[in-house]
Design an enzyme around this catalytic site. Structure first.
Site, PDB file in Angstrom:
ATOM      1  N   THR A  48       0.838  -1.197   0.000  1.00 16.59           N
ATOM      2  CA  THR A  48       0.000   0.000   0.000  1.00 16.59           C
ATOM      3  C   THR A  48       0.873   1.246   0.000  1.00 16.59           C
ATOM      4  OG1 THR A  48      -1.690  -1.201   1.263  1.00 16.59           O
ATOM      5  CG2 THR A  48      -1.882   1.196   1.178  1.00 16.59           C
ATOM      6  N   LYS A 148     -14.526   0.127  17.534  1.00 17.94           N
ATOM      7  CA  LYS A 148     -14.880   0.319  18.937  1.00 17.94           C
ATOM      8  C   LYS A 148     -14.733   1.784  19.334  1.00 17.94           C
ATOM      9  CE  LYS A 148     -13.681  -0.986  23.672  1.00 17.94           C
ATOM     10  NZ  LYS A 148     -12.973  -1.938  24.558  1.00 17.94           N
ATOM     11  N   HIS A 289     -43.823 -20.142  -8.977  1.00 20.31           N
ATOM     12  CA  HIS A 289     -43.898 -20.247  -7.522  1.00 20.31           C
ATOM     13  C   HIS A 289     -43.044 -21.401  -7.001  1.00 20.31           C
ATOM     14  CE1 HIS A 289     -46.813 -17.107  -7.471  1.00 20.31           C
ATOM     15  NE2 HIS A 289     -47.713 -17.797  -8.129  1.00 20.31           N
TER      16      HIS A 289
END
Length: 537
Positions: A48, A148, A289
């Protein structure tokens, strides 16, 4: 832990630092540039960080933050107090702030993490060692920590949410709002929950544990539906990540959005038509159905469609059509002669797609492949207070698995029709009765509380179609009959005899099997037992 009563959680947080660590680089550079342009310091890991630097952005390594290099092939890099302290610290708690200052921990205000591609690795059939290496540890830990502490930290788990983050910063003059952070935190916990569910499912299968103490299931939203089975019910479609070809993996070429009932019925239709191997010839199933109202093989798809349609033209109206081969223009032309909700096939020719262009609302799906009807898998069903889990009904009986129990053995053509009817009966709601002749259904009785009623209904529907088609003989004359479970009494078999059936395939296993066999012998029927039942509730 209980929050201090005098602490006031901020509504808006202006971020100074963001930690980005992603396996999916989609949109990464654009996000990095947007954050940097707003004065947000970028901290990152491995690939990254490399991708951001190659785009000309200034990035700090997590190793610079922690004082430790990435180690053990990247297994250990973010599991450190300098990272988790920056994510978990309550900025409005004096004790937390003092601890941060004492240990030199810098706050992390935005966390952008998407996890190792575990689900994709499993889906491609990778070896166990590769699958295990794609179990993310640090990523879920950071996501849970940031979620959190969403009172202070914005957590982003999906590339689809990058634009929402930038829009939030723009709307808040560079700050994130509490409502946004709460919503993103909920998404983060859903993502880690789904991830753990995928890992748990794979580990359970890898361990060969048929009855684990706990089972978990998760899905990713494919979008809200207009409503559920009825307009007063809200509904959504969630994808489990199972690569099994079908409505969930199909490409929609045209038509209105799929409804709850469309999805359910299309799945039933495609699973049914997959029972008939394409190399053995074209096959078509028409569903209404969740029950088949016509199934047939043919020399061509168009021929198979017409034969399936002729089983029950009334019920086929507004139905779902599934094909086991690429849809061609001739078959498409035939399908457009009546109102059809959905058509699904492994592929659709360009000519067939053009035929359907005049039917703008018709939903046309190309699934890419057929599901394997005998592949193992799990089927789930919710009940009050829990859910049931069982193996998918992948059972199949061939010629060698049949036991002839009557004085007369079936002829070759009767045997072929028996096996055809048996494959269809597996997909009919119980109690299920299927009459078939010459590779096509001619009468189907579904979902009755009494098996004899299903047999009578199937015969009556066949007689009705004979009248509509102007046939001189009942379609059930000389037909084979399949019953998904044993006949508990001879009256069900008598209904087949009255309809003109000459061959019966059923599981056997009733205490009255001798009575049923005697009735078959008295009528000159051929009957075989499969030893396998196909209840479908």
């Amino acid at each position: 832990m209980t929050a201090s009563p005098d602490r006031v959680t901020p509504d808006r947080v202006t971020p100074a630092r963001a930690l980005l660590s992603v396996s999916d680089k989609t949109g990464l550079v654009a996000l990095g540039r947007a954050l940097a342009a707003r004065g947000v310091e970028l901290v990152s890991t491995g690939g990254t960080a490399t991708a951001l630097r190659e785009a000309g952005l200034t990035v700090s390594d997590v190793a610079d933050l922690t004082g430790f290099p990435e180690m053990m092939d990247g297994r250990v890099k973010t599991l450190h107090p300098m990272v988790h302290g920056g994510l978990l610290a309550l900025r409005d708690d004096a004790g937390h702030v003092a601890a941060m200052e004492r240990h030199g921990i810098a706050p992390i205000d935005i966390l952008v993490v998407n996890l190792y591609p575990f689900e994709e690795t499993v889906a491609k059939g990778a070896a166990a060692a590769e699958v295990i290496e794609n179990i993310d540890i640090g990523g879920p830990a950071m996501l849970r920590a940031a979620a959190k502490n969403h009172a202070h930290v914005a957590v982003i788990t999906e590339p689809e949410d990058y634009a929402a983050l930038i829009a939030e910063l723009d709307a808040g003059d560079g700050a994130t709002g509490r409502a946004f952070r709460t919503r993103m935190a909920a998404r983060a916990y859903a993502r880690t929950g789904a991830y753990d569910a995928a890992v748990s499912a794979w580990m359970t299968a890898h361990a060969g544990d048929a009855q684990p103490l706990r089972r978990v299931a998760a899905g990713r939203s494919a979008g809200a539906l207009r409503y559920g089975e009825n307009p007063h019910q809200q509904a959504g479609f969630f994808l489990s990540g199972d690569p099994r070809p079908g409505v969930a993996t199909a490409r929609q070429i045209q038509g209105k959005a799929l409804s709850y009932n469309n999805i359910n019925d299309t799945d039933a239709a495609y699973e049914l038509v997959s029972e008939f191997e394409p190399e053995a010839g074209p096959a078509v199933a028409i569903i209404k159905h969740a029950n088949p109202c016509g199934v047939a093989r043919g020399g061509s798809l168009a021929e198979a469609y017409e034969a399936a349609f002729d089983c029950d033209r009334t019920s086929a109206f507004g139905g779902i059509v599934a094909l086991n081969q690429e849809l061609d223009a001739e078959t498409a032309e035939a399908i457009t002669q009546i109102f059809t909700e959905v058509v699904i096939a492994p592929a659709v020719s360009a000519e067939a797609a053009r035929v359907f262009e005049a039917k703008k609302n018709l939903r046309l799906l190309a699934a890419g492949a057929l599901p394997d009807p005998v592949a193992p898998g799990l089927a789930w069903r919710q009940v009050a207070g829990g859910f049931l889990v069982q193996d998918r009904d992948s059972g199949r009986v061939g010629r060698d698995g049949l036991k002839v129990v009557t004085e007369r053995a079936p002829t070759a053509s009767e045997l072929a029709d028996m096996l055809f009817a048996w494959r269809v009966a597996k997909h009919v709601k119980s109690n299920a009765i299927v009459y078939a002749r010459d590779g096509r259904t001619v009468g189907i009785g579904a979902g009755q509380m009494s098996r004899v009623d299903s047999a009578r209904i199937a015969a009556r529907k066949a007689a009705d179609m004979a009248e509509e088609l102007g046939l001189s003989a009942r379609p059930t004359e000389g037909a084979a009959l399949a019953s998904d479970a044993f006949f508990p009494f001879a009256d069900g078999l008598q209904a087949a005899i009255d309809a003109g059936a000459t061959a019966v395939i059923q599981p056997g296993g009733s205490v009255r099997d001798p009575e049923v066999i005697d009735a078959a012998n008295a009528a000159g029927l051929a009957m075989v037992f499969t030893g396998m039942r196909h209840f479908r509730h």
